[in-house]
Design an enzyme around this catalytic site. Structure first.
Site, PDB file in Angstrom:
ATOM      1  N   ASP A 160       0.587  -1.070   0.077  1.00 58.04           N
ATOM      2  CA  ASP A 160      -0.129  -0.001   0.148  1.00 58.04           C
ATOM      3  C   ASP A 160       0.638   1.192  -0.024  1.00 58.04           C
ATOM      4  O   ASP A 160       0.402   2.411  -0.440  1.00 58.04           O
ATOM      5  CB  ASP A 160      -0.821  -0.125   1.343  1.00 58.04           C
ATOM      6  CG  ASP A 160      -2.441  -0.764   0.907  1.00 58.04           C
ATOM      7  OD1 ASP A 160      -2.282  -1.464   0.048  1.00 58.04           O
ATOM      8  OD2 ASP A 160      -2.984  -0.723   1.615  1.00 58.04           O
ATOM      9  N   CYS A 220       1.233  -8.195   4.951  1.00 57.41           N
ATOM     10  CA  CYS A 220       0.897  -6.684   4.938  1.00 57.41           C
ATOM     11  C   CYS A 220      -0.736  -6.478   4.462  1.00 57.41           C
ATOM     12  O   CYS A 220      -1.111  -7.330   3.500  1.00 57.41           O
ATOM     13  CB  CYS A 220       1.614  -6.273   3.921  1.00 57.41           C
ATOM     14  SG  CYS A 220       3.219  -5.680   4.744  1.00 57.41           S
ATOM     15  N   ASP A 221      -1.180  -5.536   4.759  1.00 57.01           N
ATOM     16  CA  ASP A 221      -2.563  -4.970   4.189  1.00 57.01           C
ATOM     17  C   ASP A 221      -3.599  -5.955   3.773  1.00 57.01           C
ATOM     18  O   ASP A 221      -4.165  -6.282   4.735  1.00 57.01           O
ATOM     19  CB  ASP A 221      -2.122  -4.049   2.955  1.00 57.01           C
ATOM     20  CG  ASP A 221      -1.140  -2.873   3.416  1.00 57.01           C
ATOM     21  OD1 ASP A 221      -1.394  -2.394   4.322  1.00 57.01           O
ATOM     22  OD2 ASP A 221      -0.227  -2.778   2.819  1.00 57.01           O
ATOM     23  N   LYS A 222      -3.776  -6.223   2.628  1.00 57.82           N
ATOM     24  CA  LYS A 222      -4.994  -6.911   2.254  1.00 57.82           C
ATOM     25  C   LYS A 222      -4.912  -8.599   2.346  1.00 57.82           C
ATOM     26  O   LYS A 222      -5.868  -9.275   2.088  1.00 57.82           O
ATOM     27  CB  LYS A 222      -5.443  -6.447   0.708  1.00 57.82           C
ATOM     28  CG  LYS A 222      -5.581  -5.273   0.633  1.00 57.82           C
ATOM     29  CD  LYS A 222      -6.341  -4.612   1.738  1.00 57.82           C
ATOM     30  CE  LYS A 222      -6.336  -3.180   1.640  1.00 57.82           C
ATOM     31  NZ  LYS A 222      -5.125  -2.542   2.045  1.00 57.82           N
ATOM     32  N   CYS A 228       5.209  -2.540   8.229  1.00 57.50           N
ATOM     33  CA  CYS A 228       5.715  -1.055   8.782  1.00 57.50           C
ATOM     34  C   CYS A 228       5.129  -0.938  10.204  1.00 57.50           C
ATOM     35  O   CYS A 228       4.031  -1.443  10.707  1.00 57.50           O
ATOM     36  CB  CYS A 228       4.786   0.088   8.019  1.00 57.50           C
ATOM     37  SG  CYS A 228       5.503   0.088   6.307  1.00 57.50           S
ATOM     38  N   GLU A 264      -6.786   4.700  -0.540  1.00 60.98           N
ATOM     39  CA  GLU A 264      -6.310   5.381   0.938  1.00 60.98           C
ATOM     40  C   GLU A 264      -5.782   6.457   0.778  1.00 60.98           C
ATOM     41  O   GLU A 264      -5.352   6.721  -0.407  1.00 60.98           O
ATOM     42  CB  GLU A 264      -5.205   4.284   1.475  1.00 60.98           C
ATOM     43  CG  GLU A 264      -5.781   3.115   2.091  1.00 60.98           C
ATOM     44  CD  GLU A 264      -4.749   2.093   2.774  1.00 60.98           C
ATOM     45  OE1 GLU A 264      -4.995   1.212   3.651  1.00 60.98           O
ATOM     46  OE2 GLU A 264      -3.484   2.805   2.790  1.00 60.98           O
ATOM     47  N   SER A 295      -5.238   5.318   5.254  1.00 59.34           N
ATOM     48  CA  SER A 295      -4.340   4.382   5.624  1.00 59.34           C
ATOM     49  C   SER A 295      -4.459   4.315   7.372  1.00 59.34           C
ATOM     50  O   SER A 295      -4.843   5.196   8.075  1.00 59.34           O
ATOM     51  CB  SER A 295      -2.964   4.837   5.212  1.00 59.34           C
ATOM     52  OG  SER A 295      -1.685   3.984   5.885  1.00 59.34           O
TER      53      SER A 295
END
Length: 557
Positions: free
Chosen positions: A78, A119-121, A191, A442, A468
């Protein structure tokens, strides 16, 4: 075993022949087949080390008598996709990950699965697949990045985005910006703050689908490799006992996840992902439940971007189980919920002490008595919108100001950087929702520039897109219904007075009914921005942010 349908009987000789072509021995063919879903790639910093995690998982499976068979899942970073058309694809990949994992698992008759996201999705996408497939499954993530250090202070990716705003307004030099660029992200891993990836990895523990430390052990720690081996071994116990995801991801588990979400102050994206996972698990979860839980759940953690602590600090303080132990003192946890350990969540966190009350506040000394996320409603968002309340400055908990209206993220960012946004303004960024974007981008770039320019406690942002996990400030997303379907956000005009009250959970714009009715009559749907490929198909099938942006066939309940 499910895999018997490809290994047993004379009529399966062709199938065994193909397995033999993989180098598989007859002994391996006769063992349970465990699909190992590896989200590794060389693009995403949180995924570049997952080959090592996967190798450890496969060792654990083999040690416990299974045959691991690895296959991939895609992943979008992202951060790298932020601020350009690539971000339209980020949320879309959640569905692609779930769909492709379903296809692989059923096509190859796996007996069980180990999911390796980070991460993310990838985390919600694989949790959705686990619920949909409902075969024994366990999760082990890649772990968080260590925080960077700039000028003696811990820092992270969100600091770099905000440094861009500081640089554009002349607050820091080019050399100082480059220092952030070079030092904020020092290791592999997701992150380092309580952003979306780490939020969802922590909530995987709370749901009962990951072992202790899944959400908090840093990526570069040896204990992360050890955890992966344990997950590989534990999947064989889940298979033996035939414990499946829908036995774990029950209504009680989702209540626990929402409660931990509020205590940790997770990313607002969790309000998209938890409903989507619940939908696949056959559990009803609406945003009203989130507010009900928030009302009685204290916010115990202020991790970046809400505060100066990072995931590594949460791990040292005792992790997710220590947070749950604090919440249990207020009788807020459904302790009898089953988990992937084959024990209850209460048994899992028993004795897990809070080792640092500065990082995890004691239950009777919270940052706030209500949760870190708030769901707002009003004539601007009749269905719902979401804000990370724990990351909002106290003076912005109630705010009134004139609307500054933009029909895309790019238009808003240009206005911010050109200096035309003033203290007190309320930025409205619309036609960026699931259908209108399409893809519900985002908005970290505009929010970070606002913060970097020193306007974070003076300007509010409202969007039918999303924010985000690295965003802080009065950033209100997921406005539903979205502009593309004629939601009220499409009717806002420049200068309309917008009133936000996060504590009262309301959001209104002051326009007389007769004027609003004329605007409704004059509004016309816009032509789709994209008419081919996956984004066009997504826009046709996606539901609103208030429903988790899940895909449904038009007309499907």
């Amino acid at each position: 075993m499910k895999s018997d349908q490809i290994t047993k009987g004379a009529h399966r000789a062709p199938h065994r022949s193909l397995l033999s072509a993989l180098g598989m021995s007859r002994e391996e063919m006769n063992r349970p087949k465990i699909g190992v879903v590896n989200s590794f790639n060389e693009v995403v910093p949180g995924h570049t080390h997952l080959d090592k995690i996967t190798a450890a998982v496969k060792i654990g499976i083999a040690m416990a008598g299974g045959t691991p068979m690895e296959f991939p899942a895609i992943a979008v970073c992202d951060g790298i996709a932020m601020g350009h058309p690539g971000m339209k694809y980020s949320l879309v990949t959640r569905e692609l990950i779930a769909d492709s994992t379903e296809a692989m698992a059923i096509s190859h008759s796996f007996d069980a699965l180990v999911m390796i996201p980070n991460c993310d999705k990838n985390v919600p996408g694989l949790l959705m697949a686990a619920a949909r497939l409902n075969i024994p499954t366990i999760f082990v993530s890649g772990g968080a990045m260590l925080a960077g250090t700039v000028k003696g202070k811990k820092t992270s990716l969100s600091s770099v985005f905000e440094a861009v705003g500081s640089h554009s307004s002349g607050k820091i030099s080019t050399e100082e910006l480059e220092e952030y660029e070079n030092k904020a992200c020092p290791t592999c891993g997701s992150c380092s703050g309580m952003y979306t990836a780490n939020s969802m990895n922590c909530l995987t523990e709370a749901l009962g689908m990951g072992l202790q430390g899944n959400g908090t052990i840093p990526a570069v720690y040896s204990s992360r490799i050890q955890l992966a081996k344990l997950a590989g071994m534990q999947i064989m116990n889940l298979l033996k006992e035939d414990v499946r995801p829908r036995q774990i991801m029950t209504e009680k588990a989702f209540k626990n996840a929402l409660t931990v979400d509020m205590a940790l102050g997770c990313s607002t994206n969790s309000m998209l992902h938890l409903p989507a996972i619940a939908y696949e698990a056959g559990v009803k979860l609406d945003l009203e439940m989130a507010n009900e839980i928030s009302e009685k759940t204290p916010n115990l953690c202020h991790l970046a971007p809400a505060g100066p602590a990072f995931i590594e600090d949460l791990e040292e303080a005792g992790g997710v189980y220590a947070v749950m132990n604090e919440l249990d003192k207020l009788d807020l946890i459904e302790k009898d919920a089953l988990t992937c350990t084959l024990k209850t969540i209460g048994e899992n966190f028993e004795g897990c002490a809070n080792k640092n009350p500065e990082i995890i506040r004691p239950a009777d000394q919270p940052f706030s008595t209500t949760g870190g996320i708030a769901v707002l409603k009003g004539n601007l968002a009749p269905d719902a919108c979401v804000v990370k309340a724990s990351a909002v400055a106290p003076e912005m908990m109630q705010h009134s100001g004139p609307a500054r209206v933009f029909d895309s993220e790019e238009e808003a960012t240009e206005a911010i950087t050109s200096g035309t946004i003033k203290a007190g303004d309320v930025l409205v960024i619309r036609y960026e929702g699931p259908k209108g974007g399409p893809g519900m981008r985002e908005m970290l770039s505009p929010t970070s520039v606002i913060a970097g320019m020193g306007l974070g406690s003076q300007v509010a942002l409202i969007t039918d897109g999303r924010f985000s996990g690295a965003t802080r400030g009065a950033s209100i997303g997921h406005v539903s219904p979205e502009a593309a379907v004629g939601g009220p956000i499409a009717l806002v005009e420049e200068g309309d007075l917008i009133k936000i009250d996060i504590e009262a959970k309301t959001i209104e714009f002051e326009v007389p009914d007769d004027v609003l009715n004329r605007r409704k009559e004059a509004w016309k749907p816009r032509q789709p921005k994209i008419t081919s490929g996956v984004l066009a198909r997504y826009a046709h099938m996606v539901t609103s942010g208030s429903q988790g942006a899940v895909l449904k066939i038009p007309g499907q309940e």
